[in-house]
Design a protein around this motif. Structure first.
Motif, PDB file in Angstrom:
ATOM      1  N   PRO A 241      31.886  -6.141  33.899  1.00 15.19           N
ATOM      2  CA  PRO A 241      31.991  -7.119  32.813  1.00 15.19           C
ATOM      3  C   PRO A 241      33.350  -7.817  32.832  1.00 15.19           C
ATOM      4  O   PRO A 241      34.372  -7.209  33.170  1.00 15.19           O
ATOM      5  CB  PRO A 241      31.832  -6.262  31.556  1.00 15.19           C
ATOM      6  N   LEU A 242      33.371  -9.078  32.444  1.00 18.83           N
ATOM      7  CA  LEU A 242      34.608  -9.859  32.441  1.00 18.83           C
ATOM      8  C   LEU A 242      35.012 -10.312  31.037  1.00 18.83           C
ATOM      9  O   LEU A 242      35.937 -11.123  30.893  1.00 18.83           O
ATOM     10  CB  LEU A 242      34.452 -11.088  33.347  1.00 18.83           C
ATOM     11  N   ASP A 243      34.347  -9.795  30.021  1.00 21.52           N
ATOM     12  CA  ASP A 243      34.653 -10.151  28.640  1.00 21.52           C
ATOM     13  C   ASP A 243      36.081  -9.709  28.306  1.00 21.52           C
ATOM     14  O   ASP A 243      36.400  -8.515  28.320  1.00 21.52           O
ATOM     15  CB  ASP A 243      33.646  -9.459  27.715  1.00 21.52           C
ATOM     16  N   GLU A 244      36.949 -10.652  27.983  1.00 22.71           N
ATOM     17  CA  GLU A 244      38.344 -10.346  27.702  1.00 22.71           C
ATOM     18  C   GLU A 244      38.527  -9.566  26.411  1.00 22.71           C
ATOM     19  O   GLU A 244      39.576  -8.963  26.184  1.00 22.71           O
ATOM     20  CB  GLU A 244      39.165 -11.637  27.644  1.00 22.71           C
ATOM     21  N   ARG A 245      37.513  -9.549  25.548  1.00 25.15           N
ATOM     22  CA  ARG A 245      37.625  -8.831  24.284  1.00 25.15           C
ATOM     23  C   ARG A 245      37.184  -7.376  24.384  1.00 25.15           C
ATOM     24  O   ARG A 245      37.238  -6.645  23.390  1.00 25.15           O
ATOM     25  CB  ARG A 245      36.807  -9.556  23.212  1.00 25.15           C
ATOM     26  N   LEU A 246      36.753  -6.938  25.556  1.00 21.67           N
ATOM     27  CA  LEU A 246      36.355  -5.542  25.710  1.00 21.67           C
ATOM     28  C   LEU A 246      37.551  -4.614  25.533  1.00 21.67           C
ATOM     29  O   LEU A 246      38.638  -4.859  26.061  1.00 21.67           O
ATOM     30  CB  LEU A 246      35.741  -5.316  27.091  1.00 21.67           C
ATOM     31  N   ALA A 247      37.316  -3.511  24.835  1.00 24.33           N
ATOM     32  CA  ALA A 247      38.379  -2.533  24.626  1.00 24.33           C
ATOM     33  C   ALA A 247      38.649  -1.713  25.881  1.00 24.33           C
ATOM     34  O   ALA A 247      39.735  -1.155  26.053  1.00 24.33           O
ATOM     35  CB  ALA A 247      38.010  -1.601  23.474  1.00 24.33           C
ATOM     36  N   ALA A 248      37.673  -1.618  26.769  1.00 26.65           N
ATOM     37  CA  ALA A 248      37.827  -0.836  28.009  1.00 26.65           C
ATOM     38  C   ALA A 248      36.818  -1.346  29.020  1.00 26.65           C
ATOM     39  O   ALA A 248      35.797  -1.940  28.675  1.00 26.65           O
ATOM     40  CB  ALA A 248      37.610   0.648  27.746  1.00 26.65           C
ATOM     41  N   GLY A 249      37.109  -1.101  30.283  1.00 29.87           N
ATOM     42  CA  GLY A 249      36.145  -1.376  31.340  1.00 29.87           C
ATOM     43  C   GLY A 249      36.124  -2.789  31.872  1.00 29.87           C
ATOM     44  O   GLY A 249      35.320  -3.089  32.772  1.00 29.87           O
ATOM     45  N   ARG A 250      36.988  -3.677  31.377  1.00 27.48           N
ATOM     46  CA  ARG A 250      36.949  -5.055  31.859  1.00 27.48           C
ATOM     47  C   ARG A 250      37.309  -5.087  33.347  1.00 27.48           C
ATOM     48  O   ARG A 250      38.333  -4.571  33.770  1.00 27.48           O
ATOM     49  CB  ARG A 250      37.927  -5.945  31.087  1.00 27.48           C
ATOM     50  N   GLY A 251      36.443  -5.698  34.159  1.00 25.58           N
ATOM     51  CA  GLY A 251      36.670  -5.811  35.591  1.00 25.58           C
ATOM     52  C   GLY A 251      36.334  -4.555  36.373  1.00 25.58           C
ATOM     53  O   GLY A 251      36.354  -4.579  37.602  1.00 25.58           O
TER      54      GLY A 251
END
Length: 430
Positions: A241-251
């Protein structure tokens, strides 16, 4: 992991033995005094150990479709793991045997054999390769606890250094270099593909919808930005996932089973809150991008078409069977009868129950049964015989929590179901 050899296994065995077969005329036999025998053992274990290191790298390429001759990506990763572990043991035996072979001459000679002057660069390349192996493998030993998934994946760059140093060690000492060039290109080329080329070949999707299924469980509906991937029921993908608002796991990339029919233009993935990354995905922002790599696996590909099937799914492990049921509902011709038994704690944790009941109501040959552990306890032989009397004659597919899988494996084996007709996949450290 199944004991039956696959086509890919045969190729690995041939590649493993290639440098040894080429070197044997120069090594001679294991006869003679103990020091000669130990020298032979040391050289053979060194050749096999380095070959296993390079092949462990080669099978890590994770090219979609490459896993199928090995029985799926989960099984291929088990081979990768054991090749790496066996390589480490053989490299240790290599050094120990060569050192012991020099002991009859003198203790100083044994020390000098293992730790010569720095001008003997070929031998020191071997020690550096061993040190890199220790750095890479140490986090996987149980006494360190379960390693951090993403940190452990980044350590694979250290494994590339181990392969490169070990290859240099062999090329400087081998009489015939061409087998090592072949294995070196395969092993280092696979790592270069994995770390350099593969990330740029992922498929972009958009999160079209986040469908709540239960507390802590959602289904992501993904819309392809281009042509998307083509998959079969029961396969899985790596999702970043590339959602910049994710608290964890982005990229970060994590494996998830595909729950959509191959005929569906959208990619549907059921995700349960089981860690930081999957927890964050429960509230991923619609219309943000994700990258998808795959598909992998052949869950439903390993079967005999003349047999009916029994599917046993529990927890979020129901997703490959949801994909299979949706495939039948889309018009795919079933190969025999299919019985799906959904093992859940209770009705609230039977995530896709209503849809599966609806599919069973209109697809001939597809039957759906529920088993609630809070009311009925653990799955028993009596329950199976009541709802699927011929279960011992069917191809059986398992997917669910490890404890459930282990219980069902024991139950089915106790009823005489051959291991070759019990299929399951575990995604540990994929």
């Amino acid at each position: 992991m199944r004991r039956r050899l696959k086509t890919g296994d045969m190729v690995l065995i041939a590649a493993l033995l290639l440098p040894l077969v080429v070197a044997l005329p120069r090594l001679g036999g294991p006869g003679g005094p103990p020091e000669m025998w130990l020298t032979w053992v040391g050289k053979v274990s060194g050749i096999l150990g380095l070959a296993m290191m390079l092949l462990a790298g080669a099978v890590s390429c994770r090219v979609p479709g490459f896993d199928r001759p090995f029985g799926g990506l989960a099984r291929l990763w088990h081979l990768h793991h054991w090749l790496g572990f066996a390589a480490f043991i053989l490299v240790m035996l290599h050094a120990l045997a060569l050192g012991l072979a020099a002991v009859p001459a003198s203790l100083d000679a044994a020390v000098a054999t293992l730790f010569p002057p720095l001008s003997h660069g070929a031998l020191w390349l071997g020690w550096l390769a061993w040190a890199a192996m220790v750095v890479f493998l140490a986090p996987t030993f149980d006494f360190f606890g379960k390693p951090h998934y993403q940190r452990w994946k980044r350590l694979h760059l250290v494994s590339a250094a181990a392969l490169l140093l070990g290859l240099g060690h062999a090329l400087l000492l081998a009489g015939e270099a061409w087998p090592w060039w072949l294995l070196g290109i395969a092993g280092l080329g696979a790592i270069a593909w994995r770390k350099g080329v593969a990330p740029s070949r992922r498929h972009p999707y958009r999160v079209e919808e986040v469908v709540p299924l239960a507390r802590g469980v959602v289904e992501l509906v993904l819309r392809p930005e281009g042509s998307g991937i083509r998959h079969e029921a029961g396969q899985f993908v790596y999702l970043s996932p590339l959602d910049e608002r994710l608290a964890a796991g982005r990229g970060e990339e994590h494996p998830y089973t595909i729950a959509s029919s191959p005929a569906d233009a959208r990619l549907r993935i059921g995700i349960k809150d089981l860690g930081d990354a999957s927890h964050a995905l429960q509230t991923v922002t619609p219309e943000t991008r994700v990258l998808v790599e795959g598909p992998y696996g052949e869950f439903f590909g390993r079967r005999f078409p003349e047999r009916d099937m029994l599917w046993l799914g529990g927890g979020i492990g129901i997703t490959p069977f949801v994909g299979g049921a949706r495939d039948l509902a889309s018009g795919a011709a079933p190969e025999g009868r299919v019985q799906l038994i959904y093992l859940a704690q209770d009705d609230a944790r039977a995530y896709y129950r209503q849809e599966l009941e609806e599919i069973a109501g209109r697809v001939e040959g597809f039957t759906f049964t529920q088993h609630f552990s809070r009311e009925q306890g653990r799955m028993t032989e009596a329950f199976l015989r009541e709802h699927c009397p011929d279960f011992t004659e069917r191809e059986i597919y398992l997917c669910g929590p490890p404890a459930m899988n282990a219980h069902l494996q024991r139950l089915l084996a106790g009823q005489g179901v051959p291991a070759l007709r019990i299929h399951s996949e575990v995604f540990d450290f994929l």
